[in-house]
Design an enzyme around this catalytic site. Structure first.
Site, short mmCIF file in Angstrom:
data_model
loop_
_atom_site.label_atom_id
_atom_site.label_comp_id
_atom_site.label_asym_id
_atom_site.label_seq_id
_atom_site.Cartn_x
_atom_site.Cartn_y
_atom_site.Cartn_z
CB CYS A 116 -0.88 -0.05 1.25
SG CYS A 116 -1.54 1.54 1.78
CD GLU A 117 -0.18 5.43 -3.86
OE1 GLU A 117 -0.86 6.46 -3.92
OE2 GLU A 117 0.40 4.94 -4.85
CG HIS A 118 -2.43 5.70 1.17
ND1 HIS A 118 -3.71 5.29 0.86
CD2 HIS A 118 -2.11 6.63 0.25
CE1 HIS A 118 -4.14 5.95 -0.18
NE2 HIS A 118 -3.20 6.77 -0.57
CG HIS A 119 -0.86 3.06 5.99
ND1 HIS A 119 -2.03 2.95 5.25
CD2 HIS A 119 -1.08 4.03 6.90
CE1 HIS A 119 -2.92 3.80 5.71
NE2 HIS A 119 -2.38 4.48 6.70
CD GLN B 111 -8.20 -4.15 -4.13
OE1 GLN B 111 -7.91 -4.18 -2.93
NE2 GLN B 111 -9.23 -4.80 -4.62
CG HIS C 66 -6.01 -3.28 1.43
ND1 HIS C 66 -5.27 -2.45 0.62
CD2 HIS C 66 -6.93 -3.87 0.62
CE1 HIS C 66 -5.72 -2.52 -0.62
NE2 HIS C 66 -6.73 -3.38 -0.64
CB CYS D 257 -3.18 -0.11 5.85
SG CYS D 257 -4.21 -0.18 4.39
#
Length: 195
Positions: A85-88, A126, A154, A156
């Site tokens: 995941c690019e956020h976490h 995703q 996910h 996250c």
């Protein structure tokens, strides 16, 4: 990069130095016995997990495109993938299903799975992953249409934040004839259920 290839030692060393700094910043001792080789192992793992940045899905597909006169739907389902995941920077993982209607050519089945891997081995959303897979097929194979369904769990959502174990995210992208033909979309879903 295949398992047989080695990573650039200078790049591994640079990444490892950052992992060592992270260990210090969170209060760990990178010189502790159990962590002595962790920065290097983490650096190599990150390079493996992000190998998709150095791969080209279109180039990959070009190696296995064959003439074909039929126009029946081709489906490969249960293509397992792992991504970040690019956020976490936490993992998400699941399966993809790809269907397309040939337009004079088909692609080798293993290349369908490899195309998923190219895009999964990058920092991702995703939703973007699903669209990138569909667009790669449309760009390179030029089928009458393509439909991609991705479902994933996910970390996250399960390890942090809301902590909802087992929650799955489902994304669907259609291109070409799948956009307007409800019968084709229904056939795709039906085949996924019965295969």
């Amino acid at each position: 990069m295949s398992r047989k290839e080695s990573h650039d030692p200078a790049l591994v060393a640079e990444l490892a130095s950052h992992y060592e700094a992270i260990l210090r910043l969170i209060g760990e001792d990178p010189q502790r016995e159990g962590l002595l080789k962790t920065p290097v192992r983490a650096a190599k793992a990150m390079l493996d997990l992000t190998a998709g940045y150095h791969l080209d899905a279109n180039e990959l597909m070009q190696k296995a495109i064959f003439s074909h006169t039929g126009s029946s739907m081709v489906i490969v389902r249960d293509i397992e993938f792992y991504s970040l995941c690019e956020h976490h920077m936490l993992p998400f993982y699941g399966t993809a299903a790809i269907a397309y209607i040939p337009n004079g050519e088909v692609v080798g089945l293993s290349k369908m799975a490899r195309t998923v891997e190219v895009f999964a081995k990058r920092f991702q959303l995703q939703e973007r992953l699903t669209a990138q897979i569909a667009d790669a097929f449309m760009d390179e194979l030029k089928p009458k249409g393509v439909m991609v369904l991705v479902q994933a769990e996910h970390m996250c959502m399960t390890m942090r934040g809301i902590k909802k174990q087992g929650a799955k995210t489902v994304t669907v992208v259609t291109r070409g004839v799948f956009d307007d033909d409800e019968r084709l979309r229904t056939d795709f879903y039906r085949m996924l259920e019965h295969c």
